[in-house]
Structures are given as C-alpha cells and as structure tokens.
Design an enzyme around this catalytic site. Structure first.
Site, PDB file in Angstrom:
ATOM      1  N   CYS A   1     -49.181 -31.314  -3.150  1.00  0.00           N
ATOM      2  CA  CYS A   1     -50.085 -31.908  -2.142  1.00  0.00           C
ATOM      3  C   CYS A   1     -51.509 -32.141  -2.659  1.00  0.00           C
ATOM      4  CB  CYS A   1     -50.109 -31.031  -0.885  1.00  0.00           C
ATOM      5  SG  CYS A   1     -50.188 -29.270  -1.220  1.00  0.00           S
TER       6      CYS A   1
ATOM      7  N   HIS B   1     -56.765 -30.852   2.417  1.00  0.00           N
ATOM      8  CA  HIS B   1     -57.273 -30.232   1.188  1.00  0.00           C
ATOM      9  C   HIS B   1     -58.517 -30.998   0.733  1.00  0.00           C
ATOM     10  CE1 HIS B   1     -53.734 -27.914   1.205  1.00  0.00           C
ATOM     11  NE2 HIS B   1     -53.061 -28.445   0.195  1.00  0.00           N
TER      12      HIS B   1
ATOM     13  N   ASN C   1     -52.749 -32.675   3.625  1.00  0.00           N
ATOM     14  CA  ASN C   1     -51.739 -32.057   2.757  1.00  0.00           C
ATOM     15  C   ASN C   1     -50.314 -32.138   3.276  1.00  0.00           C
ATOM     16  OD1 ASN C   1     -53.338 -30.105   4.452  1.00  0.00           O
ATOM     17  ND2 ASN C   1     -51.559 -28.828   4.024  1.00  0.00           N
TER      18      ASN C   1
HETATM   19  P1  NAP Z   1     -40.627 -23.381   5.185  1.00  0.00           P
HETATM   20  O1  NAP Z   1     -41.429 -23.605   6.413  1.00  0.00           O
HETATM   21  O2  NAP Z   1     -40.375 -21.981   4.735  1.00  0.00           O
HETATM   22  O3  NAP Z   1     -39.170 -24.098   5.423  1.00  0.00           O
HETATM   23  C1  NAP Z   1     -38.078 -23.901   4.555  1.00  0.00           C
HETATM   24  C2  NAP Z   1     -36.861 -24.697   5.035  1.00  0.00           C
HETATM   25  O4  NAP Z   1     -35.802 -24.477   4.100  1.00  0.00           O
HETATM   26  C3  NAP Z   1     -36.323 -24.248   6.407  1.00  0.00           C
HETATM   27  O5  NAP Z   1     -35.843 -25.361   7.118  1.00  0.00           O
HETATM   28  C4  NAP Z   1     -35.152 -23.351   6.033  1.00  0.00           C
HETATM   29  O6  NAP Z   1     -34.111 -23.297   7.017  1.00  0.00           O
HETATM   30  C5  NAP Z   1     -34.642 -24.080   4.801  1.00  0.00           C
HETATM   31  N1  NAP Z   1     -33.799 -23.214   3.989  1.00  0.00           N
HETATM   32  C6  NAP Z   1     -34.136 -22.003   3.445  1.00  0.00           C
HETATM   33  N2  NAP Z   1     -33.058 -21.469   2.794  1.00  0.00           N
HETATM   34  C7  NAP Z   1     -32.062 -22.384   2.933  1.00  0.00           C
HETATM   35  C8  NAP Z   1     -30.703 -22.418   2.505  1.00  0.00           C
HETATM   36  N3  NAP Z   1     -30.161 -21.420   1.790  1.00  0.00           N
HETATM   37  N4  NAP Z   1     -29.944 -23.490   2.842  1.00  0.00           N
HETATM   38  C9  NAP Z   1     -30.483 -24.513   3.559  1.00  0.00           C
HETATM   39  N5  NAP Z   1     -31.760 -24.541   4.005  1.00  0.00           N
HETATM   40  C10 NAP Z   1     -32.527 -23.482   3.692  1.00  0.00           C
HETATM   41  O7  NAP Z   1     -41.240 -24.139   3.937  1.00  0.00           O
HETATM   42  P2  NAP Z   1     -42.200 -25.459   3.913  1.00  0.00           P
HETATM   43  O8  NAP Z   1     -43.624 -25.073   3.919  1.00  0.00           O
HETATM   44  O9  NAP Z   1     -41.696 -26.415   4.921  1.00  0.00           O
HETATM   45  O10 NAP Z   1     -41.898 -26.015   2.456  1.00  0.00           O
HETATM   46  C11 NAP Z   1     -40.656 -26.629   2.149  1.00  0.00           C
HETATM   47  C12 NAP Z   1     -40.693 -27.177   0.732  1.00  0.00           C
HETATM   48  O11 NAP Z   1     -41.672 -28.208   0.632  1.00  0.00           O
HETATM   49  C13 NAP Z   1     -41.046 -26.129  -0.310  1.00  0.00           C
HETATM   50  O12 NAP Z   1     -40.280 -26.390  -1.464  1.00  0.00           O
HETATM   51  C14 NAP Z   1     -42.537 -26.369  -0.559  1.00  0.00           C
HETATM   52  O13 NAP Z   1     -42.917 -25.957  -1.831  1.00  0.00           O
HETATM   53  C15 NAP Z   1     -42.625 -27.882  -0.388  1.00  0.00           C
HETATM   54  N6  NAP Z   1     -43.950 -28.383   0.011  1.00  0.00           N
HETATM   55  C16 NAP Z   1     -44.648 -27.856   1.064  1.00  0.00           C
HETATM   56  C17 NAP Z   1     -45.891 -28.392   1.447  1.00  0.00           C
HETATM   57  C18 NAP Z   1     -46.676 -27.888   2.632  1.00  0.00           C
HETATM   58  O14 NAP Z   1     -47.767 -28.458   2.880  1.00  0.00           O
HETATM   59  N7  NAP Z   1     -46.206 -26.882   3.389  1.00  0.00           N
HETATM   60  C19 NAP Z   1     -46.409 -29.490   0.739  1.00  0.00           C
HETATM   61  C20 NAP Z   1     -45.672 -30.019  -0.327  1.00  0.00           C
HETATM   62  C21 NAP Z   1     -44.456 -29.465  -0.670  1.00  0.00           C
HETATM   63  P3  NAP Z   1     -33.993 -22.076   8.092  1.00  0.00           P
HETATM   64  O15 NAP Z   1     -35.051 -22.309   9.142  1.00  0.00           O
HETATM   65  O16 NAP Z   1     -32.612 -22.241   8.610  1.00  0.00           O
HETATM   66  O17 NAP Z   1     -34.219 -20.796   7.329  1.00  0.00           O
END
Ligand code: NAP
Length: 352
Positions: free
Chosen positions: A148, A241, A326
């Site tokens: 991001c 950010h 972000n």
């Molecule tokens: P998060 O809120 O923790 O969400 C994680 C997601 O992954 C949930 O839907 C979860 O499902 C799912 N998941 C976890 N284990 C799984 C499995 N074994 N099988 C299938 N689904 C599974 O994380 P986030 O902040 O959204 O980030 C998600 C990704 O995007 C990460 O790789 C992060 O690095 C990237 N990212 C985030 C941002 C940001 O601003 N937050 C920006 C750029 C990139 P359940 O609810 O069922 O557990």
C-alpha cells in the site's frame, strides 16, 4: 457489457470487505462468490463477517453463503484475492492452475519473475509476462498489486521518473492503522504514540518500486537501478498513508521545472476510460498545510494520490509530501483497477 462474475477470496477480512464495498454497483464486475476459511464457510456473509465498513453491507451480498476458498467451490470468471498471506501461496496457485485468473493483493507472488507487479498507470506493458506463466495456456494466471505504501510512492514519482529519471529516493512513512487489518494494532500501543516499526514494510518499499519501474525484456523484468531508503512508522490515523519523500534526479532540474512537470502531468491511461481511474490521478496542492489524511485520503474515491509541499532539498534535488488511501488505491481499489486494465487488454474472459 455482460458483467464478469467475480469471486472474492478472503471476503470476510478487512481487504475482502473493501472489495465487497467497492464492487457494489460496479459497471463491469458482479460478486457471485464470497470465499473464506472453514471458520466462515457455510454461514451467511452477514453472520460470518465482522463488518467494519462505514456503509451497510450491500443487500445483494448480505445473505450470500460463504464458501471455502478452493477452485471447486468458487464458480466465477476470475477472483480477487485478499486472503491472509500465510495461506495465499498455495491457494492462489491452485486457482491459477485450475484455469482461473487471480488478481491478488497479497505479497506472496509480487517478486515472482513471471508475475506482473502492476500499477496500471506505471507499467501496463508488464502484463505481457502473463503469457510466460506456466498455467496461462488454461486461462489461469496471477497478477499482483504492490504494498500500500509503494503504490503512492511510485505514482508520485512517475512524473519525475518520466521527465528526469531517478537516481536516489529517501522516504519516511506515517502509515494508517487500517493498513494493519482488523483488529490490528492494540489501542494501548498506538494511542498518543508512534510505532517506528512495521514488519517487512521497509524491505518491500525498497524493492517493489524497482520492479515496477523495471524494463520488460526477453529474459524478464530488468529492475530499475536507482537506490531507495525507506523508514516506516505506524501512526494514529484511520485511513491514508502519508509519506515524506526526498529525490535525487538523474538529470538535475530546478524547482520551477519540477513543479511544472507535476502540474502538467496527465494520467497515461485516461484514454482507456477505466471505471476506477480517478480524476485527477495526482492532485498537486499549493497550500503548505496539505495534503492531510483526514481531509484528502478519499479524493478521487480514494484512487487519487495527493502531493504537496514540493520544495528544494538540501541533500537531494527535491522533497515533497504524498498521501495515498491505503485500503482503496493501496489495496482493493488498486486491484480492481488492475482487473479493469486486464479487461481492456483482453486478458479476462467470460468462462462458460
Ligand atoms: P484479515 O482482515 O486478517 O483477513 C484475512 C482473510 O483471509 C479473512 O477473510 C480470512 O477468513 C481469510 N483466511 C484466513 N485463513 C484462511 C484459510 N485457511 N482459507 C481461506 N481463507 C482464509 O487481513 P487483511 O488486512 O484483510 O489482509 C488480507 C491480505 O491483504 C493480506 O495478505 C495483507 O497482507 C494484504 N494487504 C492488506 C492491506 C490493508 O490495508 N489491510 C493492504 C494491502 C495488502 P476468515 O474470516 O474465515 O478467517
């Protein structure tokens, strides 16, 4: 246009929710599959998700049943991936090998030689890498978007890179809490505080721009050769950010010329008419107080990058402040723009 049927992997997470929010009413894409872990599969979306959006869950989505994130369960033309990075490696590959395009947000495949790390305005020609992916014969491939903070940095550098070339970049970030997902950083760690460390972030900022500004060759992407030094901090801001950037140019230029380049810069893909392309792509502020995250993070529906305080730098040639949303430009919105570019270039097909 017949809408593309879209799946969201990790639909219950912070990024997944942003996909659901931004895809509501999208003119080209319709969400038909919401996939997550076995903790959520089988439940209605409204019961599985801890919705943190500022607007209600879209009506058409609330009662959809969440499915397991595997290619047998997800019936769609392509998928957006916002799954946890710890499971993304195998999962995204399984979808690509099953013939389904994956537009990913996760870090896992960003530096893979045959995977485009894409910001549509910066390196659309890198999409040609798709044909070098082993599974692309069956219609499956992986395209990623950068970290991001990187997205904002490369978009703000783009006018300077095109006009003068880049020699060295020093960047200090002040990153919003939403970038850490939900529940993210404990309140007692961040209230009245700044945390001067975000795991893995500095390494990503120091490498990803070199691939993004790299040159496509027969052998792969030849990385750009300028140097980047990044220092990343978490601050008590909800969204947006902010980054303080100092730049040494390849061809020296005075401040007036640099400002003129920022002012005259036009979105290089505006002619494609992609639905998520913002106007303007770069908002240049003359007011010394701006940009500020609370006031400007949502400009251009969160897809515009704001630049301000352009001034001479005592060590390098120029310094400025940038602001990027972000979770929109830096995550879900950026991935949606990537998918729109893929449609316009003929890479996404309707599956029968
Ligand atoms: P998060 O809120 O923790 O969400 C994680 C997601 O992954 C949930 O839907 C979860 O499902 C799912 N998941 C976890 N284990 C799984 C499995 N074994 N099988 C299938 N689904 C599974 O994380 P986030 O902040 O959204 O980030 C998600 C990704 O995007 C990460 O790789 C992060 O690095 C990237 N990212 C985030 C941002 C940001 O601003 N937050 C920006 C750029 C990139 P359940 O609810 O069922 O557990």
């Amino acid at each position: 246009m017949q809408k593309y049927r879209v799946g969201v992997l990790g639909a219950t997470g912070a990024v997944g929710q942003k996909f659901v929010e931004l895809l509501d009413g999208h003119p080209w894409f319709e969400v038909v599959a919401l996939a997550a872990s076995e903790r959520s599969a089988g439940k209605k979306y409204i019961d599985a998700v801890n919705w943190i959006g500022a607007t209600p869950i879209p009506e058409k989505i609330a009662d959809q049943t969440v499915v397991l994130a595997n290619p047998e369960e997800v019936d769609a033309d392509f998928v957006f991936s916002g799954v946890d990075a710890s499971v993304a490696l195998e999962m995204e590959m399984a979808f690509a090998q099953a013939g389904m395009p994956v537009i990913s947000n996760t870090r896992n495949y960003r530096m893979e030689p045959t995977v485009p790390l894409l910001v549509p305005e910066v390196n659309p020609e890198h999409l040609a890498l798709i044909d070098r992916q082993a599974y692309s014969d069956h219609g499956g491939f992986i395209v990623t978007n950068p970290n991001c903070s990187t997205v904002g940095l490369v978009l703000a550098l783009l006018p300077l890179q095109k006009a003068f070339g880049l020699e060295a970049v020093h960047v200090v970030t002040m990153q919003a809490l939403s970038g850490a997902g939900y529940p993210g950083v404990p309140s007692l760690d961040i209230l009245s505080n700044v945390v001067p460390h975000i795991g893995g972030e500095e390494a990503k900022m120091e490498t990803e721009p070199l691939k993004l500004f790299g040159t496509l060759t027969e052998q792969g992407i030849q990385f750009a050769d300028f140097k980047i030094s990044a220092s990343c901090n978490r601050v008590s801001v909800l969204d947006g950010h902010t980054e303080s950037v100092s730049v040494k140019l390849k061809t020296a230029a005075d401040l007036a010329a640099i400002k003129a380049v920022f002012r005259a810069f036009e979105d290089p893909i505006a002619h494609l008419g992609l639905p998520s392309s913002p106007t303007p792509l770069i908002k240049l502020f003359e007011d010394e107080r701006f940009p500020q995250p609370r006031r400007h993070a949502s400009l251009g529906n969160g897809m515009t990058v704001s630049v301000g305080r352009v001034r001479a730098d005592a060590l390098f040639d120029v310094k400025f402040t940038l602001l990027v949303h972000n979770t929109i430009r830096g995550a879900a919105g950026g991935a949606i723009l990537n998918a729109e570019l893929l449609v316009s270039k003929g890479y996404l097909k309707h599956r029968i």
